[in-house]
Design a protein around this motif. Structure first.
Motif, PDB file in Angstrom:
ATOM      1  N   ILE A 220     -36.625  17.734  10.318  1.00 49.57           N
ATOM      2  CA  ILE A 220     -38.075  17.628  10.540  1.00 49.57           C
ATOM      3  C   ILE A 220     -38.677  16.530   9.663  1.00 49.57           C
ATOM      4  O   ILE A 220     -39.779  16.659   9.139  1.00 49.57           O
ATOM      5  CB  ILE A 220     -38.789  18.980  10.292  1.00 49.57           C
ATOM      6  CG1 ILE A 220     -38.427  19.561   8.911  1.00 49.57           C
ATOM      7  CG2 ILE A 220     -38.463  19.975  11.404  1.00 49.57           C
ATOM      8  CD1 ILE A 220     -39.233  20.798   8.551  1.00 49.57           C
ATOM      9  N   GLY A 221     -37.940  15.423   9.523  1.00 51.59           N
ATOM     10  CA  GLY A 221     -38.393  14.339   8.655  1.00 51.59           C
ATOM     11  C   GLY A 221     -39.717  13.728   9.059  1.00 51.59           C
ATOM     12  O   GLY A 221     -40.457  13.192   8.219  1.00 51.59           O
TER      13      GLY A 221
ATOM     14  N   ILE B 150     -35.400  20.315  -2.128  1.00 52.26           N
ATOM     15  CA  ILE B 150     -34.534  21.035  -1.192  1.00 52.26           C
ATOM     16  C   ILE B 150     -35.209  22.325  -0.726  1.00 52.26           C
ATOM     17  O   ILE B 150     -35.283  22.615   0.474  1.00 52.26           O
ATOM     18  CB  ILE B 150     -33.172  21.337  -1.848  1.00 52.26           C
ATOM     19  CG1 ILE B 150     -32.414  20.044  -2.137  1.00 52.26           C
ATOM     20  CG2 ILE B 150     -32.340  22.258  -0.959  1.00 52.26           C
ATOM     21  CD1 ILE B 150     -31.171  20.249  -2.991  1.00 52.26           C
ATOM     22  N   GLU B 151     -35.722  23.097  -1.688  1.00 52.93           N
ATOM     23  CA  GLU B 151     -36.348  24.387  -1.344  1.00 52.93           C
ATOM     24  C   GLU B 151     -37.658  24.193  -0.596  1.00 52.93           C
ATOM     25  O   GLU B 151     -37.990  24.954   0.325  1.00 52.93           O
ATOM     26  CB  GLU B 151     -36.586  25.212  -2.606  1.00 52.93           C
ATOM     27  CG  GLU B 151     -35.324  25.658  -3.311  1.00 52.93           C
ATOM     28  CD  GLU B 151     -34.813  24.630  -4.307  1.00 52.93           C
ATOM     29  OE1 GLU B 151     -33.767  24.910  -4.940  1.00 52.93           O
ATOM     30  OE2 GLU B 151     -35.426  23.563  -4.458  1.00 52.93           O
ATOM     31  N   ALA B 152     -38.419  23.173  -0.978  1.00 50.27           N
ATOM     32  CA  ALA B 152     -39.692  22.922  -0.296  1.00 50.27           C
ATOM     33  C   ALA B 152     -39.455  22.546   1.166  1.00 50.27           C
ATOM     34  O   ALA B 152     -40.203  22.977   2.055  1.00 50.27           O
ATOM     35  CB  ALA B 152     -40.465  21.816  -1.014  1.00 50.27           C
ATOM     36  N   ALA B 153     -38.407  21.750   1.423  1.00 45.66           N
ATOM     37  CA  ALA B 153     -38.089  21.393   2.804  1.00 45.66           C
ATOM     38  C   ALA B 153     -37.628  22.620   3.592  1.00 45.66           C
ATOM     39  O   ALA B 153     -37.977  22.786   4.768  1.00 45.66           O
ATOM     40  CB  ALA B 153     -37.008  20.306   2.824  1.00 45.66           C
ATOM     41  N   ARG B 154     -36.839  23.478   2.950  1.00 50.96           N
ATOM     42  CA  ARG B 154     -36.407  24.712   3.614  1.00 50.96           C
ATOM     43  C   ARG B 154     -37.621  25.572   3.983  1.00 50.96           C
ATOM     44  O   ARG B 154     -37.708  26.104   5.097  1.00 50.96           O
ATOM     45  CB  ARG B 154     -35.470  25.493   2.703  1.00 50.96           C
ATOM     46  CG  ARG B 154     -34.931  26.781   3.324  1.00 50.96           C
ATOM     47  CD  ARG B 154     -34.231  27.648   2.278  1.00 50.96           C
ATOM     48  NE  ARG B 154     -33.254  26.884   1.517  1.00 50.96           N
ATOM     49  CZ  ARG B 154     -32.794  27.252   0.328  1.00 50.96           C
ATOM     50  NH1 ARG B 154     -33.231  28.352  -0.251  1.00 50.96           N
ATOM     51  NH2 ARG B 154     -31.904  26.512  -0.296  1.00 50.96           N
TER      52      ARG B 154
ATOM     53  N   ARG C 256     -39.407  24.228   6.988  1.00 45.19           N
ATOM     54  CA  ARG C 256     -38.722  24.581   8.237  1.00 45.19           C
ATOM     55  C   ARG C 256     -38.937  26.046   8.589  1.00 45.19           C
ATOM     56  O   ARG C 256     -39.201  26.388   9.749  1.00 45.19           O
ATOM     57  CB  ARG C 256     -37.224  24.284   8.127  1.00 45.19           C
ATOM     58  CG  ARG C 256     -36.430  24.721   9.354  1.00 45.19           C
ATOM     59  CD  ARG C 256     -34.950  24.451   9.231  1.00 45.19           C
ATOM     60  NE  ARG C 256     -34.351  24.984   8.020  1.00 45.19           N
ATOM     61  CZ  ARG C 256     -34.049  26.282   7.820  1.00 45.19           C
ATOM     62  NH1 ARG C 256     -34.326  27.188   8.742  1.00 45.19           N
ATOM     63  NH2 ARG C 256     -33.476  26.670   6.690  1.00 45.19           N
ATOM     64  N   GLU C 257     -38.844  26.912   7.595  1.00 44.55           N
ATOM     65  CA  GLU C 257     -39.024  28.349   7.855  1.00 44.55           C
ATOM     66  C   GLU C 257     -40.425  28.657   8.376  1.00 44.55           C
ATOM     67  O   GLU C 257     -40.600  29.532   9.230  1.00 44.55           O
ATOM     68  CB  GLU C 257     -38.745  29.139   6.575  1.00 44.55           C
ATOM     69  CG  GLU C 257     -37.278  29.162   6.181  1.00 44.55           C
ATOM     70  CD  GLU C 257     -37.035  29.787   4.814  1.00 44.55           C
ATOM     71  OE1 GLU C 257     -35.881  30.159   4.546  1.00 44.55           O
ATOM     72  OE2 GLU C 257     -37.978  29.905   4.012  1.00 44.55           O
ATOM     73  N   LEU C 258     -41.418  27.940   7.856  1.00 46.54           N
ATOM     74  CA  LEU C 258     -42.802  28.156   8.289  1.00 46.54           C
ATOM     75  C   LEU C 258     -43.142  27.364   9.554  1.00 46.54           C
ATOM     76  O   LEU C 258     -44.188  27.595  10.159  1.00 46.54           O
ATOM     77  CB  LEU C 258     -43.771  27.759   7.174  1.00 46.54           C
ATOM     78  CG  LEU C 258     -43.755  28.631   5.926  1.00 46.54           C
ATOM     79  CD1 LEU C 258     -44.599  27.999   4.827  1.00 46.54           C
ATOM     80  CD2 LEU C 258     -44.265  30.040   6.236  1.00 46.54           C
TER      81      LEU C 258
ATOM     82  N   LEU D 204     -48.263  22.434   4.943  1.00 47.27           N
ATOM     83  CA  LEU D 204     -47.704  22.950   3.697  1.00 47.27           C
ATOM     84  C   LEU D 204     -47.922  21.919   2.597  1.00 47.27           C
ATOM     85  O   LEU D 204     -47.534  20.758   2.760  1.00 47.27           O
ATOM     86  CB  LEU D 204     -46.202  23.211   3.860  1.00 47.27           C
ATOM     87  CG  LEU D 204     -45.421  23.540   2.586  1.00 47.27           C
ATOM     88  CD1 LEU D 204     -45.832  24.879   1.997  1.00 47.27           C
ATOM     89  CD2 LEU D 204     -43.913  23.497   2.850  1.00 47.27           C
ATOM     90  N   VAL D 205     -48.551  22.336   1.494  1.00 48.92           N
ATOM     91  CA  VAL D 205     -48.654  21.506   0.295  1.00 48.92           C
ATOM     92  C   VAL D 205     -47.778  22.171  -0.759  1.00 48.92           C
ATOM     93  O   VAL D 205     -48.116  23.235  -1.285  1.00 48.92           O
ATOM     94  CB  VAL D 205     -50.102  21.377  -0.189  1.00 48.92           C
ATOM     95  CG1 VAL D 205     -50.158  20.554  -1.467  1.00 48.92           C
ATOM     96  CG2 VAL D 205     -50.981  20.737   0.887  1.00 48.92           C
TER      97      VAL D 205
END
Length: 265
Positions: A245-246, A204-208, A211-213, A190-191
């Motif tokens: 998922i750091g 925050i949203e990019a990390a979510r 995780r979703e993907l 993911l970029v």
């Protein structure tokens, strides 16, 4: 340099990325195909920012000059804003003999024609439309625009046939449809844009979304170029840690190749 792009060898099933700054990337395939996405290699946004009381003076030097893109196999844009469809980068590319084809959603395609790009060099795209370039498939993806000036934003999912895929979100706010639309295609990388000041996803949203993907690698972009549109990229890592998922965080350097799957030492 253009010579380094040409000389670089990509392992079977892999992709190599070079970050150009902001949301600009060059992608190379094992067969040697080169795709450039959203190259911003000038300082043209400074004047636009000055008109609006924003400091959009370039913070980092471009790792390539526009003429060095002349040998790419596809010139793709996610939308028509000047740091994605940059008239000066486009002009330098075309002056050096670059003829596209140019992959673009509707309003960007229209702007290309206004910039005197011949219609036959333009490939219009839309979410779920797939363009094939050699061993690469470039699928346009759903994206949510910043404002009413261009409502046809897309992202791109670039996959090497039989190998890995990289999802470039393009400029977009977060929405559950991002993961719903892209999830079935299972991108490994993911970029993500992380600049909430202009209504894009923040860390925050990019990390979510990562995780979703369930991506293996999450890379931030669109945080580095302008004083009035920047933030520390490690905030994405912080939020990936919060999501558990750091270890998937990667921070790219301008102009340096990153290959996925990462080559063994």
């Amino acid at each position: 340099s253009a010579d380094q792009l040409r000389a670089h060898r990509v392992p079977p099933g892999s992709l190599t990325l070079w970050w150009l700054g902001q949301a600009g990337f060059v992608v190379k395939s094992p067969a040697g195909r080169l795709v450039v996405i959203d190259p911003y290699l000038s300082n043209s946004a400074k004047a636009i920012g000055d008109q609006h009381g924003l400091n959009l003076d370039r913070l980092v030097p471009p790792p390539l000059s526009p003429p060095e893109l002349a040998g790419v196999d596809l010139y793709a844009m996610t939308h028509s804003h000047g740091d994605h469809l940059d008239p000066e980068t486009l002009a330098g590319y075309r002056a050096a003999g670059g003829r596209g084809p140019f992959l673009a959603p509707a309003e960007t395609a229209e702007k290309l024609q206004q910039l005197d790009v011949p219609p036959e060099q333009i490939l219009m795209t839309w979410p779920n439309n797939v363009c094939t370039v050699g061993d690469l498939e470039i699928r346009a993806t759903f994206a949510i625009p910043f404002s009413g000036d261009d409502l046809t934003h897309v992202g791109y999912l670039v996959r090497v046939v039989g190998g890995c895929g990289v999802y470039f979100t393009g400029d977009t706010a977060y929405h559950e449809l991002l993961a719903i639309a892209v999830g079935p295609h299972k991108p490994e990388v993911l970029v993500a844009v992380i600049n909430p000041a202009f209504r894009n996803m923040g860390p925050i949203e990019a990390a979510r979304l990562a995780r979703e993907l369930n991506v293996q690698v999450a890379i931030p972009c669109h945080y580095d170029m302008f004083p009035d549109n920047s933030l520390p990229p490690q905030l994405l890592r912080t939020n990936l840690v919060v999501e558990g998922i750091g270890d998937r965080y990667r921070q790219l350097e301008h102009g340096q190749p990153f290959t996925f799957p990462e080559s063994m030492p």
